[in-house]
Design a protein around this motif. Structure first.
Motif, PDB file in Angstrom:
ATOM      1  N   ASP A   8      -1.761  -9.664  -4.854  1.00 51.00           N
ATOM      2  CA  ASP A   8      -1.866  -9.232  -3.455  1.00 51.00           C
ATOM      3  C   ASP A   8      -2.903 -10.047  -2.696  1.00 51.00           C
ATOM      4  OD1 ASP A   8       0.114  -7.333  -3.708  1.00 51.00           O
ATOM      5  OD2 ASP A   8      -1.259  -5.645  -3.975  1.00 51.00           O
ATOM      6  N   GLU A  40       0.832  -1.213   0.000  1.00 47.85           N
ATOM      7  CA  GLU A  40       0.000   0.000   0.000  1.00 47.85           C
ATOM      8  C   GLU A  40       0.862   1.257   0.000  1.00 47.85           C
ATOM      9  OE1 GLU A  40      -3.613   2.163   2.494  1.00 47.85           O
ATOM     10  OE2 GLU A  40      -2.867   0.193   3.121  1.00 47.85           O
ATOM     11  N   GLU A  41       1.860   1.315   0.865  1.00 46.73           N
ATOM     12  CA  GLU A  41       2.729   2.492   0.898  1.00 46.73           C
ATOM     13  C   GLU A  41       3.528   2.615  -0.390  1.00 46.73           C
ATOM     14  OE1 GLU A  41       5.998   4.732   3.789  1.00 46.73           O
ATOM     15  OE2 GLU A  41       5.434   2.631   4.192  1.00 46.73           O
ATOM     16  N   ARG A  93       2.588   1.765  -3.354  1.00 46.19           N
ATOM     17  CA  ARG A  93       1.696   2.309  -4.381  1.00 46.19           C
ATOM     18  C   ARG A  93       1.408   3.793  -4.152  1.00 46.19           C
ATOM     19  NH1 ARG A  93      -1.168  -2.517  -3.668  1.00 46.19           N
ATOM     20  NH2 ARG A  93      -2.603  -1.415  -2.280  1.00 46.19           N
ATOM     21  N   THR A  94       0.973   4.123  -2.943  1.00 41.34           N
ATOM     22  CA  THR A  94       0.470   5.472  -2.704  1.00 41.34           C
ATOM     23  C   THR A  94       1.570   6.513  -2.619  1.00 41.34           C
ATOM     24  OG1 THR A  94       0.432   5.063  -0.306  1.00 41.34           O
ATOM     25  CG2 THR A  94      -1.591   4.596  -1.549  1.00 41.34           C
TER      26      THR A  94
END
Length: 248
Positions: free
Chosen positions: A136, A91-92, A94-95
């Motif tokens: 994922d 998540e980190e 990607r964002t």
């Protein structure tokens, strides 16, 4: 004996050891150091994490295809360490990194047995944009997917001896893969059609073998930053290397 058959039988000798083999990391040069890179805007109305392309190595590249920092992961869908990276860092990554346009993230499959080959075929079965989300999901539910394979290893071995168009179809049945992927948008009929294509799944296995030898990938996850293999296999170690390369 085909390359697939050889690979599959070797993996079935000790299925519980697959996770251990997945945690290898070698001493390498490490990531290069670069000046801070300004964010690069995505096309209007989009964000870079919506963009997926297939590389010349048949890896799935998330983000800006012209990103100045290119992170590549050789990953097995049956690898606990790969699952840990996905659950703690995806998540980190990607964002904060991919969406900045400074970093692209490519996953290339290293195959660790016939059930891994079935999963790799299934995450590639739909639209290319589905690859990263499905991978994922596999990693987030790894125990659920591996347990029936391990508990029914004799049936898996029998499936390997079926005609080529039936091997992975049957392995997916044993593992409960059809229900899992159907709940995530890939119908059972579509999944069976993909798994029945010997030329498709054999090509995935052969690319795994060829690239592992070419780039000295002895286990998963193995990461490269701008072509340099790095001595890191978890997000806490990868993140500062991306920042060092300029993603800051």
């Amino acid at each position: 004996m085909t390359k697939f058959r050889t690979l599959a039988l070797a993996a079935l000798v000790a299925p519980l050891a697959l996770g251990l083999a997945a945690c290898n990391s070698a001493e390498e040069e490490g990531a290069t150091e670069g000046e801070p890179i300004a964010p690069i805007a995505a096309p209007a109305g989009t964000q870079w994490s919506d963009v997926t392309n297939v590389s010349e190595y048949d890896g799935y590249v998330l983000g800006n295809p012209d990103a100045p920092i290119k992170l590549v992961e050789y990953a097995s869908l049956t690898c606990p360490a790969c699952a840990a990276f996905a659950t703690t860092g995806a998540e980190e990554l990607r964002t904060e990194f991919v969406n900045s346009g400074r970093v692209s993230f490519e996953i290339r499959n290293q195959i660790h047995g016939p059930h891994d080959l079935a999963l790799a075929t299934l995450v590639r079965c739909g639209e290319k944009e589905a690859f990263h989300p499905l991978a994922d999901q596999v990693w987030a539910n790894l125990q659920q997917l591996l347990t029936p394979i391990i508990e029914n290893s004799a049936q898996v071995e029998q499936a390997i001896n079926l005609p080529p168009e039936q091997r992975l179809v049957q392995i997916a049945e044993i593992g409960g893969f059809y229900e899992f992927f159907a709940a995530r948008g890939l119908s059972a009929d579509q999944a069976r059609q993909c798994l029945a294509k010997e030329d498709v799944y054999t090509a995935i296995a052969e690319r795994s073998q060829k690239q592992s030898a070419e780039f000295d990938v002895t286990g998963t996850p193995t990461f490269f930053i701008n072509g340099n293999k790095v001595d890191a296999n978890n997000w806490n170690a990868i993140k500062p290397l991306l920042e060092k390369a300029g993603a800051r």
